[in-house]
Design a protein around this motif. Structure first.
Motif, short mmCIF file in Angstrom:
data_model
loop_
_atom_site.label_atom_id
_atom_site.label_comp_id
_atom_site.label_asym_id
_atom_site.label_seq_id
_atom_site.Cartn_x
_atom_site.Cartn_y
_atom_site.Cartn_z
N ASN A 58 -14.12 5.17 2.88
CA ASN A 58 -13.93 3.82 2.41
C ASN A 58 -14.19 3.74 0.91
N LEU A 59 -15.28 4.36 0.43
CA LEU A 59 -15.59 4.36 -1.00
C LEU A 59 -14.51 5.11 -1.77
N PHE A 60 -14.06 6.25 -1.24
CA PHE A 60 -13.02 7.03 -1.88
C PHE A 60 -11.73 6.22 -2.02
N ILE A 61 -11.33 5.56 -0.93
CA ILE A 61 -10.10 4.76 -0.96
C ILE A 61 -10.22 3.65 -1.99
N THR A 62 -11.36 3.00 -2.04
CA THR A 62 -11.56 1.90 -2.98
C THR A 62 -11.52 2.41 -4.42
N GLN A 63 -12.20 3.51 -4.70
CA GLN A 63 -12.26 4.04 -6.06
C GLN A 63 -10.90 4.54 -6.54
N CYS A 64 -10.11 5.10 -5.65
CA CYS A 64 -8.81 5.64 -6.04
C CYS A 64 -7.69 4.62 -5.94
N ASN A 65 -8.02 3.44 -5.51
CA ASN A 65 -7.03 2.37 -5.36
C ASN A 65 -5.88 2.80 -4.45
N LEU A 66 -6.21 3.48 -3.36
CA LEU A 66 -5.22 3.93 -2.40
C LEU A 66 -5.27 3.12 -1.11
N THR A 67 -5.71 1.90 -1.20
CA THR A 67 -5.82 1.06 -0.02
C THR A 67 -4.43 0.85 0.57
N PRO A 68 -4.19 1.32 1.77
CA PRO A 68 -2.85 1.22 2.35
C PRO A 68 -2.53 -0.20 2.82
N ASP A 69 -1.26 -0.49 2.86
CA ASP A 69 -0.79 -1.73 3.49
C ASP A 69 -0.34 -1.34 4.88
N LEU A 70 -1.01 -1.84 5.89
CA LEU A 70 -0.73 -1.46 7.28
C LEU A 70 0.12 -2.49 8.00
N THR A 71 0.89 -3.28 7.26
CA THR A 71 1.76 -4.28 7.86
C THR A 71 2.65 -3.62 8.91
N ASN A 72 2.69 -4.26 10.07
CA ASN A 72 3.50 -3.82 11.23
C ASN A 72 2.98 -2.56 11.92
N LYS A 73 1.84 -2.04 11.52
CA LYS A 73 1.22 -0.92 12.23
C LYS A 73 0.28 -1.51 13.28
N VAL A 74 0.40 -1.01 14.50
CA VAL A 74 -0.37 -1.56 15.63
C VAL A 74 -1.54 -0.62 15.93
N PHE A 75 -2.73 -1.20 15.89
CA PHE A 75 -3.95 -0.45 16.17
C PHE A 75 -4.59 -0.98 17.44
N LEU A 76 -5.02 -0.08 18.30
CA LEU A 76 -5.78 -0.43 19.50
C LEU A 76 -7.19 0.12 19.31
N ILE A 77 -8.18 -0.77 19.37
CA ILE A 77 -9.57 -0.38 19.20
C ILE A 77 -10.32 -0.74 20.48
N THR A 78 -10.92 0.25 21.11
CA THR A 78 -11.75 -0.02 22.29
C THR A 78 -13.17 -0.31 21.83
N GLY A 79 -13.87 -1.15 22.58
CA GLY A 79 -15.25 -1.47 22.23
C GLY A 79 -15.35 -2.15 20.88
N GLY A 80 -14.50 -3.15 20.66
CA GLY A 80 -14.42 -3.78 19.36
C GLY A 80 -15.28 -5.00 19.15
N THR A 81 -16.05 -5.40 20.13
CA THR A 81 -16.77 -6.67 19.99
C THR A 81 -18.07 -6.56 19.20
N TYR A 82 -18.59 -5.37 18.98
CA TYR A 82 -19.85 -5.20 18.26
C TYR A 82 -19.79 -3.96 17.37
N GLY A 83 -20.74 -3.87 16.47
CA GLY A 83 -21.00 -2.66 15.72
C GLY A 83 -19.84 -2.09 14.93
N ILE A 84 -19.67 -0.77 15.05
CA ILE A 84 -18.64 -0.05 14.30
C ILE A 84 -17.25 -0.55 14.66
N GLY A 85 -17.03 -0.85 15.94
CA GLY A 85 -15.72 -1.36 16.36
C GLY A 85 -15.39 -2.66 15.66
N GLN A 86 -16.35 -3.56 15.61
CA GLN A 86 -16.13 -4.85 14.95
C GLN A 86 -15.88 -4.66 13.46
#
Length: 123
Positions: A1-29
């Protein structure tokens, strides 16, 4: 995350579908919040219906254009997991990335289906 921010390589994920299990707390959230900022379409699962609704609402407030779809799931139940899989298959033709985040360390419980709880959730 720090590397992406420093290098200004933050991707645009428009139309990319992500499925995250266990997303209600912690790292998932935290992952869901970050992906929403990158315009990803997010499907996430978790046991807590209340927390799933709260997280969805918070993300929508922070990013009104966010696509977020919460599906309640008891990951310790094979039946529940299969039902969620069918719901996802009915609605989405493509999943670009799956982040298997759900996990637990409780090993003294046996599920209704006869499996050790930690094994059922984690695998």
């Amino acid at each position: 995350n720090l590397f992406i921010t420093q290098c200004n390589l933050t991707p645009d994920l428009t139309n990319k579908v992500f499925l995250i299990t266990g997303g209600t707390y912690g790292i998932g959230q935290a992952t869901i919040r970050y992906l929403a900022k990158l315009n990803a379409k997010i499907i996430f699962t978790g046991r807590s219906k209340d927390q799933g609704k709260i997280l969805s609402a918070e993300i929508t407030i922070d990013n009104p254009d966010a696509y977020i779809h919460y599906i309640p799931c008891d990951h310790s139940s094979i039946k529940s997991v299969k039902e969620v899989c069918e719901k996802i298959k009915e609605k989405y033709s493509v999943i670009d990335c799956i982040i298997n985040n759900v996990g637990c360390f409780e090993n003294s419980i046996i599920t209704d289906e006869g499996y050790q709880y930690m094994l059922a959730v984690n695998y």
